[in-house]
Design a protein around this motif. Structure first.
Motif, PDB file in Angstrom:
ATOM      1  N   LEU A 192       0.824  -1.202   0.000  1.00  0.00           N
ATOM      2  CA  LEU A 192       0.000   0.000   0.000  1.00  0.00           C
ATOM      3  C   LEU A 192       0.863   1.259   0.000  1.00  0.00           C
ATOM      4  O   LEU A 192       0.662   2.163  -0.814  1.00  0.00           O
ATOM      5  N   VAL A 193       1.838   1.320   0.897  1.00  0.00           N
ATOM      6  CA  VAL A 193       2.701   2.500   0.994  1.00  0.00           C
ATOM      7  C   VAL A 193       3.474   2.704  -0.305  1.00  0.00           C
ATOM      8  O   VAL A 193       3.537   3.818  -0.837  1.00  0.00           O
ATOM      9  N   VAL A 194       4.042   1.635  -0.831  1.00  0.00           N
ATOM     10  CA  VAL A 194       4.813   1.728  -2.071  1.00  0.00           C
ATOM     11  C   VAL A 194       3.928   2.185  -3.224  1.00  0.00           C
ATOM     12  O   VAL A 194       4.305   3.067  -4.005  1.00  0.00           O
ATOM     13  N   ASP A 195       2.736   1.603  -3.349  1.00  0.00           N
ATOM     14  CA  ASP A 195       1.818   1.984  -4.431  1.00  0.00           C
ATOM     15  C   ASP A 195       1.440   3.462  -4.340  1.00  0.00           C
ATOM     16  O   ASP A 195       1.431   4.168  -5.353  1.00  0.00           O
ATOM     17  N   VAL A 196       1.138   3.926  -3.143  1.00  0.00           N
ATOM     18  CA  VAL A 196       0.756   5.336  -2.964  1.00  0.00           C
ATOM     19  C   VAL A 196       1.911   6.248  -3.356  1.00  0.00           C
ATOM     20  O   VAL A 196       1.737   7.220  -4.102  1.00  0.00           O
ATOM     21  N   LEU A 197       3.115   5.936  -2.872  1.00  0.00           N
ATOM     22  CA  LEU A 197       4.269   6.784  -3.178  1.00  0.00           C
ATOM     23  C   LEU A 197       4.565   6.799  -4.677  1.00  0.00           C
ATOM     24  O   LEU A 197       4.861   7.857  -5.246  1.00  0.00           O
ATOM     25  N   ARG A 198       4.479   5.654  -5.305  1.00  0.00           N
ATOM     26  CA  ARG A 198       4.725   5.610  -6.753  1.00  0.00           C
ATOM     27  C   ARG A 198       3.667   6.398  -7.521  1.00  0.00           C
ATOM     28  O   ARG A 198       3.982   7.081  -8.500  1.00  0.00           O
ATOM     29  N   GLU A 199       2.407   6.295  -7.100  1.00  0.00           N
ATOM     30  CA  GLU A 199       1.345   7.062  -7.751  1.00  0.00           C
ATOM     31  C   GLU A 199       1.580   8.557  -7.607  1.00  0.00           C
ATOM     32  O   GLU A 199       1.170   9.342  -8.467  1.00  0.00           O
ATOM     33  N   LEU A 200       2.244   8.955  -6.521  1.00  0.00           N
ATOM     34  CA  LEU A 200       2.539  10.371  -6.290  1.00  0.00           C
ATOM     35  C   LEU A 200       3.809  10.822  -7.016  1.00  0.00           C
ATOM     36  O   LEU A 200       4.209  11.973  -6.906  1.00  0.00           O
ATOM     37  N   GLY A 201       4.444   9.891  -7.721  1.00  0.00           N
ATOM     38  CA  GLY A 201       5.586  10.256  -8.538  1.00  0.00           C
ATOM     39  C   GLY A 201       6.949  10.030  -7.911  1.00  0.00           C
ATOM     40  O   GLY A 201       7.969  10.397  -8.501  1.00  0.00           O
ATOM     41  N   TYR A 202       6.992   9.423  -6.734  1.00  0.00           N
ATOM     42  CA  TYR A 202       8.270   9.147  -6.090  1.00  0.00           C
ATOM     43  C   TYR A 202       8.891   7.882  -6.670  1.00  0.00           C
ATOM     44  O   TYR A 202       8.180   6.936  -7.020  1.00  0.00           O
ATOM     45  N   SER A 203      10.196   7.862  -6.728  1.00  0.00           N
ATOM     46  CA  SER A 203      10.930   6.642  -7.022  1.00  0.00           C
ATOM     47  C   SER A 203      11.040   5.910  -5.684  1.00  0.00           C
ATOM     48  O   SER A 203      11.369   6.527  -4.668  1.00  0.00           O
ATOM     49  N   VAL A 204      10.731   4.625  -5.660  1.00  0.00           N
ATOM     50  CA  VAL A 204      10.665   3.901  -4.385  1.00  0.00           C
ATOM     51  C   VAL A 204      11.578   2.684  -4.403  1.00  0.00           C
ATOM     52  O   VAL A 204      11.542   1.873  -5.327  1.00  0.00           O
ATOM     53  N   GLU A 205      12.389   2.587  -3.368  1.00  0.00           N
ATOM     54  CA  GLU A 205      13.213   1.406  -3.107  1.00  0.00           C
ATOM     55  C   GLU A 205      12.528   0.682  -1.949  1.00  0.00           C
ATOM     56  O   GLU A 205      12.029   1.325  -1.026  1.00  0.00           O
ATOM     57  N   VAL A 206      12.498  -0.649  -1.971  1.00  0.00           N
ATOM     58  CA  VAL A 206      11.726  -1.404  -0.994  1.00  0.00           C
ATOM     59  C   VAL A 206      12.585  -2.461  -0.306  1.00  0.00           C
ATOM     60  O   VAL A 206      13.400  -3.128  -0.954  1.00  0.00           O
ATOM     61  N   ALA A 207      12.366  -2.611   1.013  1.00  0.00           N
ATOM     62  CA  ALA A 207      13.007  -3.677   1.777  1.00  0.00           C
ATOM     63  C   ALA A 207      11.988  -4.225   2.765  1.00  0.00           C
ATOM     64  O   ALA A 207      11.173  -3.477   3.314  1.00  0.00           O
ATOM     65  N   SER A 208      12.037  -5.535   3.003  1.00  0.00           N
ATOM     66  CA  SER A 208      11.083  -6.161   3.924  1.00  0.00           C
ATOM     67  C   SER A 208      11.603  -6.207   5.353  1.00  0.00           C
ATOM     68  O   SER A 208      10.871  -6.580   6.260  1.00  0.00           O
ATOM     69  N   ASN A 209      12.874  -5.833   5.553  1.00  0.00           N
ATOM     70  CA  ASN A 209      13.428  -5.776   6.915  1.00  0.00           C
ATOM     71  C   ASN A 209      14.649  -4.865   6.924  1.00  0.00           C
ATOM     72  O   ASN A 209      15.134  -4.460   5.863  1.00  0.00           O
ATOM     73  N   GLY A 210      15.131  -4.563   8.117  1.00  0.00           N
ATOM     74  CA  GLY A 210      16.237  -3.631   8.258  1.00  0.00           C
ATOM     75  C   GLY A 210      17.529  -4.108   7.633  1.00  0.00           C
ATOM     76  O   GLY A 210      18.248  -3.327   7.004  1.00  0.00           O
ATOM     77  N   VAL A 211      17.825  -5.389   7.787  1.00  0.00           N
ATOM     78  CA  VAL A 211      19.071  -5.935   7.236  1.00  0.00           C
ATOM     79  C   VAL A 211      19.072  -5.817   5.706  1.00  0.00           C
ATOM     80  O   VAL A 211      20.081  -5.454   5.104  1.00  0.00           O
ATOM     81  N   ALA A 212      17.940  -6.097   5.083  1.00  0.00           N
ATOM     82  CA  ALA A 212      17.840  -6.000   3.625  1.00  0.00           C
ATOM     83  C   ALA A 212      18.004  -4.561   3.139  1.00  0.00           C
ATOM     84  O   ALA A 212      18.402  -4.331   1.994  1.00  0.00           O
ATOM     85  N   ALA A 213      17.708  -3.589   3.998  1.00  0.00           N
ATOM     86  CA  ALA A 213      17.817  -2.178   3.617  1.00  0.00           C
ATOM     87  C   ALA A 213      19.241  -1.642   3.703  1.00  0.00           C
ATOM     88  O   ALA A 213      19.563  -0.627   3.084  1.00  0.00           O
ATOM     89  N   LEU A 214      20.109  -2.309   4.459  1.00  0.00           N
ATOM     90  CA  LEU A 214      21.462  -1.790   4.691  1.00  0.00           C
ATOM     91  C   LEU A 214      22.262  -1.549   3.411  1.00  0.00           C
ATOM     92  O   LEU A 214      22.895  -0.494   3.286  1.00  0.00           O
ATOM     93  N   PRO A 215      22.251  -2.462   2.440  1.00  0.00           N
ATOM     94  CA  PRO A 215      23.006  -2.179   1.215  1.00  0.00           C
ATOM     95  C   PRO A 215      22.520  -0.921   0.491  1.00  0.00           C
ATOM     96  O   PRO A 215      23.312  -0.191  -0.098  1.00  0.00           O
ATOM     97  N   VAL A 216      21.224  -0.674   0.533  1.00  0.00           N
ATOM     98  CA  VAL A 216      20.682   0.534  -0.102  1.00  0.00           C
ATOM     99  C   VAL A 216      21.161   1.774   0.649  1.00  0.00           C
ATOM    100  O   VAL A 216      21.600   2.757   0.041  1.00  0.00           O
ATOM    101  N   LEU A 217      21.095   1.712   1.981  1.00  0.00           N
ATOM    102  CA  LEU A 217      21.518   2.860   2.793  1.00  0.00           C
ATOM    103  C   LEU A 217      23.011   3.150   2.645  1.00  0.00           C
ATOM    104  O   LEU A 217      23.432   4.293   2.694  1.00  0.00           O
TER     105      LEU A 217
END
Length: 143
Positions: A34-59
Motif C-alpha cells: 500500500l505505501v509503495v503503491d501510494v508513493l509511486r502514484e505520487l511520482g516518487y521513485s521507491v526502493e523497498v526492503a522487507s526488513n532492516g538488514v535487507a535495507a542496509l546495502p541501499v543505505l
C-alpha cells in the motif's frame, strides 16, 4: 455570493516534484504494498526492503535517498536502529516511522530527532502524502 470550489481541486495530495527517492522498510506485505503503491502514484521513485538488514546495502550505497519510511517494529534490526545506521551514512536523512502500537508511539515520540515523524497505523493516505512531502521539503531547506 461566493462560487463553490470545484471538488477535488484543493484535496489533491502533494506529489514528488524533483524525482525524489524514498526507501520503504516494512515487514507486513499488505502495508508495504500500500505505501509503495501510494508513493509511486505520487511520482516518487521507491526502493523497498522487507526488513532492516535487507535495507542496509541501499543505505550504504551511492544512490540518492530523500526519505526513509520505516516500520518501528521490524524483526532483527528495528526501525529506530535502522534510522540510526541510516543517519550515520546519510546525516540529516528525514525519517518517517510507522507503528501499529499507539501507546509506544506516544513514548517513542519524545525520542524523535529533528527531521523525524511518527505515524500510527492504520493511517490516512492523504496524511501519508502530506508528511512525506513535508519531511522532504524540510530536509531540502537545511544547509
Amino acid at each position: 455570493m461566493d462560487r463553490p470550489t470545484p471538488s477535488g481541486v484543493e484535496s489533491l495530495p502533494p506529489r514528488a516534484s524533483q524525482g525524489e527517492r524514498v526507501l520503504v522498510i516494512e515487514d507486513e506485505p499488505e502495508v508495504r504494498m500500500l505505501v509503495v503503491d501510494v508513493l509511486r502514484e505520487l511520482g516518487y521513485s521507491v526502493e523497498v526492503a522487507s526488513n532492516g538488514v535487507a535495507a542496509l546495502p541501499v543505505l550504504r550505497g551511492p544512490d540518492r535517498i530523500d526519505l526513509l519510511v520505516t516500520d518501528v517494529g521490524l524483526p532483527g534490526l528495528n526501525g529506530r536502529q535502522v534510522a540510526e545506521i541510516a543517519r550515520q551514512q546519510r546525516p540529516g536523512l528525514p525519517v518517517l516511522f510507522m507503528t501499529g502500537y499507539a501507546r509506544n508511539a506516544e513514548v517513542r515520540g519524545d525520542l524523535l530527532e529533528r527531521g523525524m515523524e511518527m505515524m500510527i497505523k492504520p493511517f490516512n493516505i492523504d496524511d501519508l502524502a502530506q508528511r512525506v512531502r513535508r519531511l522532504i521539503e524540510l530536509a531540502s531547506d537545511q544547509p
